[in-house]
Design a protein around this motif. Structure first.
Motif, PDB file in Angstrom:
ATOM      1  N   ASP A  22     -22.563 -11.652-127.168  1.00 42.99           N
ATOM      2  CA  ASP A  22     -22.126 -12.554-128.202  1.00 42.99           C
ATOM      3  C   ASP A  22     -22.795 -12.281-129.546  1.00 42.99           C
ATOM      4  O   ASP A  22     -22.502 -12.948-130.516  1.00 42.99           O
ATOM      5  CB  ASP A  22     -22.395 -13.991-127.769  1.00 42.99           C
ATOM      6  N   SER A  72     -11.826 -11.294-117.760  1.00 43.98           N
ATOM      7  CA  SER A  72     -11.504 -10.449-118.898  1.00 43.98           C
ATOM      8  C   SER A  72     -12.812  -9.918-119.457  1.00 43.98           C
ATOM      9  O   SER A  72     -13.790 -10.632-119.579  1.00 43.98           O
ATOM     10  CB  SER A  72     -10.793 -11.266-119.960  1.00 43.98           C
ATOM     11  N   GLY A  73     -12.828  -8.647-119.751  1.00 43.97           N
ATOM     12  CA  GLY A  73     -14.087  -8.055-120.189  1.00 43.97           C
ATOM     13  C   GLY A  73     -14.373  -8.329-121.656  1.00 43.97           C
ATOM     14  O   GLY A  73     -13.747  -7.788-122.545  1.00 43.97           O
ATOM     15  N   ARG A  74     -15.297  -9.225-121.892  1.00 43.36           N
ATOM     16  CA  ARG A  74     -15.731  -9.427-123.275  1.00 43.36           C
ATOM     17  C   ARG A  74     -17.218  -9.145-123.323  1.00 43.36           C
ATOM     18  O   ARG A  74     -17.961  -9.514-122.441  1.00 43.36           O
ATOM     19  CB  ARG A  74     -15.486 -10.867-123.709  1.00 43.36           C
ATOM     20  N   PHE A 106     -16.222 -17.597-128.548  1.00 42.31           N
ATOM     21  CA  PHE A 106     -15.392 -16.637-127.820  1.00 42.31           C
ATOM     22  C   PHE A 106     -13.916 -16.972-127.919  1.00 42.31           C
ATOM     23  O   PHE A 106     -13.082 -16.143-127.704  1.00 42.31           O
ATOM     24  CB  PHE A 106     -15.779 -16.616-126.340  1.00 42.31           C
TER      25      PHE A 106
END
Ligand SMILES: Nc1ncnc2c1ncn2[C@@H]1O[C@H](COP(=O)(O)OP(=O)(O)O)[C@@H](O)[C@H]1O
Ligand code: SF4
Ligand SMILES: [Mg+2]
Lengths: 615, 338
Positions: B19, B14-16, B333
């Motif tokens: 940070d 999943s594209g995250r 996250f």
């Protein structure tokens, strides 16, 4: 990478394991084992879970868990590893010999970016003193294992899929260019298609680097398809060793044959899976007899008078069966008989009078921050009375959700479900009598039967309760009725007093099936019912399913990711991909001639043995 | 490089993005929760004057002569003629500007009394926290690495002993043994200058540390034993990483997560324990001041120290939460799978 070839100029095998015996304190876990790995060779250690594969691998690398000790000799390129101090071993690990652990999800440090696992392996080398040089190298190493997305190096392990973790781990294990890699069940925890990719990757890397590889697996067919030699390990003892092709052509040990036969083939439907009865003993319990004797059809007194040694039959074949020469003829005959296909009589394609009919089913879950997750999008299917239907797909494809909708554990977002003509989409909206009827018609079997059995109730209590709920139950369940229920699933009446915790996985699944049968259902929805079981036990349970189908005219919806399993047990299959049915048809046709690209990928991902494969 | 098909892998992620921003958002959110809590506490502290038995004017007057001028001054300062909430508003505004009122003993500003006493308490708490975390983690780590040995058992025994004896009991014991009998350490007073003060505060800091340290030893030991058994530690060893790298980047860092979680409790426990220990060792710190103020019913001083302690507890918890997320990115996250 040619440095590896350059270094390996010496004579003799790369790795020689002699008399390696592992024990937990005084309790033996393996008998003395011998393993040889030539340079550039791929060997397999094959065995069911608990046979000692992982500990053997760790003993070779010198990293046994505390309390477990090993004796014997492990020689890597002339260096006696077991006599080295830990500080010396540390220099050999990683740079000459490396290891991949069993579970890709737990192998990487959860607090470290995935790229740093490779980076930390490079830091000691002067040419990688600068951080930028290392970053470049990390990129190159990730590309070698098929990761071209540069962002992956910056991700945390928990943000990666299992296959991705496995690739990163492989790159980390190979970062110091070892000559030997030990891969412990590198694909077992992954999805079928990812499994095939990882195996392909391992093979490619092994060839390109001219590296030696020890592949640890429980999958005999996988071992045959990529290894030069196989070592069959059982209850801590080596039962058969030989060239992969030769062993596959003609196994010498009854256990190897049993494994081969109980692994359901995908190519053909066999009349009856040849199951090995019983289950794997502990090594400590079979010190003075053939470890396989309790499960072997050919066992004689002589088999129990001492442990049969692994003896050479010719230069490349070894077996630990003392009766091999007497029984080889029978083994060969069994093999031939099992391979003859039983033709299926396909049903005519009628759909009138279907037992279960699903139309336009949609199920949406509410995910993180209210985002909808579409688990099933517009699925329609039907199951005829007495028909066995497969529902195939990877984890996440929506298989389990669909099964749970059928038995009323989930309420669909849209669409109809009819069971025996009764609308059963929303259990809460049904009349009570209808609900009871549907519950009796359709029963579910889960992957982990333990979670559905009350640990405090005996098997008899659990079955008694289920019998009490069956149609027309007036009197409480008698011991005879419980015993006859147990007999149906091949268990003796004595099991009634046992508790779930004292049962093996196969026995528990049998109890779960017996409980489902108590209400005389017309159809069982089975969600991965055999995937948690040992291979030899898996065949027993599959045979039971087949037998019950004939005897009780049961219908099945078999939910599984394993094509070989559906091949053996279903007449028709639906292939589910991302919540949609992408292909459907007679099992023969779909597996033999898949149309949809996803089905093709699924079929192609099954390791096939050399015999059935075109050269 | 040929023929690799990294197909499933890359799509499954999943594209995250990075940070940075999410950490800022997290801290902002966390601070936003802290402010209303602080207000709530300040309100409670303010209400003390009115909850205390008797007339607020009398409470605030204390031992001073009750001539009309003084009474009028007190009324004016606390706006006692105004409605309750308005009084609170005035009072809060004064507090924010650093005015906590005047002690009923001797007409000194509460802030300056606290400032006089603060040094000793901070010194004592810091010393004790250093001891607890430094020694506690070290002992826990040693016990884990040598688990099953006599050393491990000795450390575990020491932990049991520490947890079961309160700080003032340990304090009296240490005071008697090392102060009275052996004369190694002074038995009272805060000392002057850094070294002298450290020498004077050694026994109190130990007394304070031992009971709390036992918790840290226990948590560290359990976490380390668990970490040493992890697959990623075995994998790190299988790759030939140095034992120092494995200890710091793998075992220690991962096992510190539960320790950091407990660190908030540890620090708060130490500061609370300081109250007893300061009395036991006759140290002129905030704890002694608070006890004294309670005995004398010096409401403004009680308000001042209570406010300070509560704000401190909140800030420590805030700091722990932030440190926690910095160490463990999974919190930041939110887990991706399951
Ligand atoms: N850390 C351990 N302590 C004690 N026994 C263990 C440990 N790890 C494995 N065993 C035992 O050793 C045997 C072999 O285990 P393992 O090597 O993991 O088998 P496999 O990898 O073939 O599944 C099993 O009986 C298992 O219970
Ligand atoms: S030695 Fe005997 S028991 Fe063992 S496999 Fe051979 S025949 Fe069977
Ligand atoms: Mg294993």
């Amino acid at each position: 990478m040619n440095a590896v070839v350059g270094r390996a100029g010496q004579e003799g095998p790369l790795l020689k394991v002699e008399g390696l015996a592992i024990s937990d304190g005084a309790v033996p876990i393996t008998t003395p084992l011998n393993i040889v790995v030539e340079r550039g060779e791929t060997i397999a250690i094959v065995g069911e879970s608990g046979s000692g594969k992982s500990l053997t691998a760790r003993a070779i690398a010198g990293i046994l868990p505390p309390g477990i000790n090993a004796t014997g000799a492990v020689t890597l390129d002339g260096v006696p590893l077991m006599r080295l101090a830990e500080s010396e071993l540390r220099k050999i690990r990683g740079s000459r010999m490396s290891m991949l652990m069993q579970d890709p999800f737990t192998m990487l440090n959860p607090l470290m970016r995935s790229g740093d696992h490779i980076d930390e392996m490079l830091r000691d080398r002067p040419e990688f003193a600068s951080r930028f040089a290392r970053a470049d190298e990390v990129k190159r190493r990730l590309a070698e294992v098929g990761i071209v997305d540069e962002d992956v190096a910056r991700r945390m392990p928990f943000q990666l899929s299992g296959g991705m973790c496995q690739r990163v781990a492989l790159a980390a294990a190979l970062a110091r260019d070892p000559e030997l890699l030990i891969a412990d069940e590198p694909s077992t925890a992954l999805d079928v298609t990812t499994q095939a990719e990882i195996i392909k990757l391992l093979r490619r890397v092994q060839r390109e680097r001219h590296m030696s590889l020890i592949l640890i697996t429980h999958n005999l067919r996988l071992a045959f398809s990529i290894c030069q030699r196989v070592y069959v390990l059982y209850a801590g003892s080596m039962l058969e060793v030989g060239d992969a092709a030769a062993v596959e052509r003609q196994p010498f040990h009854p256990y190897t044959l049993g494994l081969l036969l109980s692994e359901p083939p995908v190519d053909i439907r066999v009349p009856r899976l040849v199951a090995i009865r019983g289950s794997v003993p502990r090594a400590a319990d079979v010190l003075d007899s053939c470890g396989f004797a309790d499960r072997c059809d050919w066992a004689k007194q002589i088999c129990r008078t001492g442990k049969p040694p692994l003896t050479a039959l010719d230069a490349s074949r070894f077996t630990a069966c003392i009766r091999q020469d007497e029984i080889q003829g029978e083994l060969d005959a069994l093999r031939t008989a099992a391979l003859s296909a039983a033709p299926m009589t396909p049903r005519r394609g009628e759909t009138a009078g279907a037992l279960v009919r699903v139309h336009g089913l949609v199920k949406t879950f509410v995910g993180e921050r209210g985002r909808p997750i579409c688990a099933i999008k517009d699925v329609s299917l039907h199951i005829m009375p007495g028909e066995s239907v497969g529902l195939v797909g990877e984890s996440g494809s929506g298989k389990t959700t669909l099964g749970r909708c059928l038995v009323g554990l989930e309420t669909p977002t849209a669409g109809d479900i009819h069971v025996n003509g009764i609308a059963a989409a929303d259990f809460d909206a049904m009349a009570k009598a209808d609900r009871v009827r549907v519950r009796r018609t359709i029963q579910m079997i889960f992957q982990d039967p333990f979670s559905t059995l009350n640990p405090r109730h005996s098997v008899g209590q659990a079955l008694g309760e289920a019998l009490g709920a069956s149609a027309g139950a007036t009197s409480p369940a008698t011991a005879e009725r419980i015993a006859s229920l147990l007999a149906k699933v091949g268990l003796s009446a004595a099991y009634a007093t046992r508790r779930p915790a004292s049962l093996s996985g196969g026995e528990r699944q049998r109890v779960a099936i017996a409980r489902a049968l108590a209400v005389k259902p017309a159809i069982l929805v089975c969600d991965e019912p055999v995937s948690a079981l040992d291979l030899s036990v898996q065949a027993q349970v599959l045979n039971l399913f087949r037998h019950l189908q004939v005897e009780h005219e049961l219908s099945y919806l078999f939910i599984t990711h394993d094509l070989a399993v559906v091949r053996q047990i279903t007449e028709r299959i639906y292939v589910l991909y991302l919540g949609e049915i992408v292909e459907e048809g007679p099992t023969e046709r779909v597996i033999g001639n898949p149309q949809h690209p996803y089905t093709r990928r699924l079929v192609a991902s099954i390791p096939r043995s050399a015999i059935q494969r075109a050269p | 490089m040929h023929g690799a098909t990294p197909s499933t892998g890359s799509t499954a992620i999943s594209g995250r993005s990075g940070d940075g921003p999410s950490l800022v958002i997290f801290v902002t959110r966390r601070v936003a929760i802290t402010i209303p809590l602080l207000l709530l506490i300040s309100f409670g502290v303010f209400a003390l004057v009115h909850i205390a038995p008797g007339d607020p004017v009398r409470s605030l007057l204390g031992a001073r002569a009750s001539d009309p001028a003084t009474l009028a001054a007190i009324r004016a300062r606390y706006h006692l003629e105004d409605p309750f909430l308005v009084q609170y508003g005035y009072w809060l505004w004064q507090v924010i500007r650093g005015d906590l009122g005047v002690s009923i003993q001797g007409n000194r500003a509460v802030t300056s009394i606290i400032a006089d006493r603060l040094g000793v308490t901070i010194f004592l708490s810091l010393m004790s926290t250093t001891l607890v975390l430094g020694l506690g983690i070290l002992l826990g780590a040693v016990a884990a690495f040598r688990r099953g040995t006599r050393l491990d058992r000795a450390i575990v025994m020491f932990g049991v002993f520490g947890i079961s004896s309160p700080a003032f009991v340990t304090g009296i014991f240490l005071l008697y043994l090392f102060g009275v009998l052996l004369h190694w350490f002074p038995i009272f007073g805060p000392g002057r200058g850094f070294l002298d003060r450290a020498w004077h505060l050694t026994l109190p800091a130990f007394a304070l540390a031992i009971s709390v340290m036992a918790i840290v030893v226990k948590i560290t030991r359990a976490a380390m034993i668990e970490e040493l058994d992890r697959d990623y530690v075995t994998f790190a060893r299988a790759r030939g990483l140095s034992s120092r790298r494995i200890l710091f980047a793998y075992v220690l860092r991962n096992s510190l997560i539960p320790v950091v979680t407990a660190a908030g409790l540890v620090v708060v426990g130490i500061v609370a324990g300081a109250i007893y220990v300061e009395v036991t060792f006759s140290l002129p710190g905030l704890g002694a001041l608070t006890v004294d103020a309670i005995q004398k019913r010096d409401i403004p001083t009680i308000q001042g120290t209570t406010l300070l302690f509560s704000a401190f507890v909140l800030l420590v918890n805030l700091a722990v939460d932030v440190i926690y997320t910095v160490i463990d990115p999974r919190i930041r996250f939110g887990r991706v799978e399951s």
